[in-house]
Design a protein around this motif. Sequence first.
Motif, PDB file in Angstrom:
ATOM      1  N   UNK A 116       1.246  -1.544  -0.122  1.00  0.00           N
ATOM      2  CA  UNK A 116      -0.175  -0.012  -0.274  1.00  0.00           C
ATOM      3  C   UNK A 116       0.920   1.219   0.044  1.00  0.00           C
ATOM      4  N   UNK A 117       1.604   1.379   0.184  1.00  0.00           N
ATOM      5  CA  UNK A 117       2.874   2.168   0.586  1.00  0.00           C
ATOM      6  C   UNK A 117       3.802   2.445  -1.302  1.00  0.00           C
ATOM      7  N   UNK A 118       3.454   1.641  -1.513  1.00  0.00           N
ATOM      8  CA  UNK A 118       3.999   1.885  -3.284  1.00  0.00           C
ATOM      9  C   UNK A 118       2.300   2.190  -3.983  1.00  0.00           C
ATOM     10  N   UNK A 119       1.255   1.742  -3.277  1.00  0.00           N
ATOM     11  CA  UNK A 119       0.030   2.288  -4.269  1.00  0.00           C
ATOM     12  C   UNK A 119       0.372   4.017  -3.700  1.00  0.00           C
ATOM     13  N   UNK A 120       0.342   4.494  -2.820  1.00  0.00           N
ATOM     14  CA  UNK A 120       0.798   6.046  -2.807  1.00  0.00           C
ATOM     15  C   UNK A 120       1.452   6.700  -3.315  1.00  0.00           C
ATOM     16  N   UNK A 121       2.599   6.246  -3.824  1.00  0.00           N
ATOM     17  CA  UNK A 121       4.107   6.501  -4.619  1.00  0.00           C
ATOM     18  C   UNK A 121       3.447   6.591  -5.945  1.00  0.00           C
ATOM     19  N   UNK A 122       2.526   5.739  -6.405  1.00  0.00           N
ATOM     20  CA  UNK A 122       1.608   5.606  -7.265  1.00  0.00           C
ATOM     21  C   UNK A 122       0.871   6.877  -7.860  1.00  0.00           C
ATOM     22  N   UNK A 123      -0.195   6.567  -6.572  1.00  0.00           N
ATOM     23  CA  UNK A 123      -0.702   8.345  -6.367  1.00  0.00           C
ATOM     24  C   UNK A 123       0.431   9.490  -6.630  1.00  0.00           C
ATOM     25  N   UNK A 124       1.454   9.656  -6.351  1.00  0.00           N
ATOM     26  CA  UNK A 124       1.813  10.752  -6.650  1.00  0.00           C
ATOM     27  C   UNK A 124       2.057  11.033  -7.867  1.00  0.00           C
TER      28      UNK A 124
ATOM     29  N   UNK B 239      -2.925  12.507 -20.869  1.00  0.00           N
ATOM     30  CA  UNK B 239      -2.421  11.578 -20.232  1.00  0.00           C
ATOM     31  C   UNK B 239      -3.833  10.197 -20.098  1.00  0.00           C
ATOM     32  N   UNK B 240      -4.374  10.456 -20.257  1.00  0.00           N
ATOM     33  CA  UNK B 240      -5.794   9.399 -20.129  1.00  0.00           C
ATOM     34  C   UNK B 240      -5.056   7.813 -19.886  1.00  0.00           C
ATOM     35  N   UNK B 241      -4.206   7.492 -20.765  1.00  0.00           N
ATOM     36  CA  UNK B 241      -3.677   6.343 -20.654  1.00  0.00           C
ATOM     37  C   UNK B 241      -2.838   5.919 -19.286  1.00  0.00           C
ATOM     38  N   UNK B 242      -1.900   6.796 -19.641  1.00  0.00           N
ATOM     39  CA  UNK B 242      -0.819   6.549 -17.963  1.00  0.00           C
ATOM     40  C   UNK B 242      -1.876   6.718 -16.908  1.00  0.00           C
ATOM     41  N   UNK B 243      -2.720   7.081 -16.803  1.00  0.00           N
ATOM     42  CA  UNK B 243      -3.195   7.609 -15.603  1.00  0.00           C
ATOM     43  C   UNK B 243      -3.916   6.554 -15.530  1.00  0.00           C
ATOM     44  N   UNK B 244      -5.076   5.756 -16.390  1.00  0.00           N
ATOM     45  CA  UNK B 244      -5.637   4.283 -16.529  1.00  0.00           C
ATOM     46  C   UNK B 244      -4.994   3.561 -15.941  1.00  0.00           C
ATOM     47  N   UNK B 245      -3.794   3.171 -16.347  1.00  0.00           N
ATOM     48  CA  UNK B 245      -2.061   2.554 -16.377  1.00  0.00           C
ATOM     49  C   UNK B 245      -1.662   2.346 -14.787  1.00  0.00           C
TER      50      UNK B 245
ATOM     51  N   UNK C  93      -2.071  13.388 -14.464  1.00  0.00           N
ATOM     52  CA  UNK C  93      -3.684  13.935 -14.024  1.00  0.00           C
ATOM     53  C   UNK C  93      -3.322  15.575 -14.509  1.00  0.00           C
ATOM     54  N   UNK C  94      -2.674  16.173 -13.389  1.00  0.00           N
ATOM     55  CA  UNK C  94      -2.344  17.339 -14.075  1.00  0.00           C
ATOM     56  C   UNK C  94      -3.464  18.485 -13.628  1.00  0.00           C
TER      57      UNK C  94
END
Length: 422
Positions: free
Chosen positions: A316-324, A340-346, A330-331
């Motif tokens: 879940x800490x990795x998940x928080x890094x992904x949120x960053x 950056x739609x595909x990147x956000x979704x990925x 998302x800008x």
Amino acid sequence: MNCFCCFHKDDLVGDADYGGQNMKKQSGGNDGKRTAQQAAQDVKVHSCRSWHQRVSIVAGAARGLEYLHEKANPHIVHRDIKSSNILIFGDGVAKIAEFDLSNESDMAARLHSSRILGTFSYHAPDEYAMTGQLSAKSDVYSFGVVLLELLTGRKPVDHTLPRGKQSLVTRCVDSGLGGDYPPEAVAKFAVVAALCVQYEDSFRPNMRTVVNAFQSFVESATATAAATPTKRTNYLFTPHAKAVAGICTVIQTNTSLCCKTLKHVPTNDPIELIRALAVAAESSVKNSVAFLSEIKPKHTSNATAAAAISSCEKNLKYALEDFTEFWKAAGKDVKTLAHNYFTCKKTLMSIMGYHWTCLDDIEDKSLLKEMEIGIGVGKNLSSDSYDVFNGLNTIFKTFGIKVKLNEEDTSPRPPPLSAYYY
């Protein structure tokens, strides 16, 4: 000539004692009385029938039909229950009508005959088309159609609509109420109507049950009318509710958490609502990490449980890094998000995956349940956020946002291997 007879016992009939000799015949005009069908039309055109008035109308009609079925001697099957056969008097009292009493022998034959009478659009399809006979439960079905008429303000069958949508049973609450009704009471009203129009007659309630249900509706509607004299706007009809629904409906599973989360976000802007859902997901994941940190000490004696908790905390800490990374992609405007739609979704898919990995290898059922509860909100909101981005094309079409979504990966890539060699 048809004679209108209003049956009562106590408050059900004015001048009639059904089964005896004293029946008041009212022929010709309605003498100031209106049918339920006319009342429904009034609602649609003039909005003059409130929720309280509609509940009172069906409660009175239900008592009249209960009297015919269970208290009259002999018991009577009306066989032509429809909105135009319910008289509404000047004081709002509704009574069952439409009996030809001109000849007692004809009346007796009618009461004991199995011949199809009445109006096709109010008949239960099984009795009408298959058995050729009508019963008290047939009246209940017809009464259910009347309930739906007063709930929707529409005709039982509308041939101007596409096939499959012509029957009243497929439509919902009358917009003429303007949202001025208690949602819980409307839901219960609809349940009673749905039970009355069950295909199998054995599943339909008797009229005594219906009367008891509507008695509670009348008491509730009276209390509501007294407590809230001013008109209230129902949240479901607000622009904010429509904006939330336009987003949450793309979620593949339960939409309730999404709706609950966005209900109190003070904006109708769909992009801001989408961001708010992701913010709530990130905040919940932070809470999940804090939860795992709190429960670790009590599981230190169990090496397997401690390892599972530590592994989940790490994920879940990795998940928080992904949120960053997600927020960078998302800008702050819709064009950046779309690019950056595909990147956000990925990235959201990766976050969702970390949550599933947390629970995959836990065999201890009590620990699994504890962790499912502890990280459940973060897990579900992360999943909802992914579903929303996965359905972003649909959302953009719903809100008329004419920005093309980029389906190519725009995330930063590591330099090629050749860059590490001279």
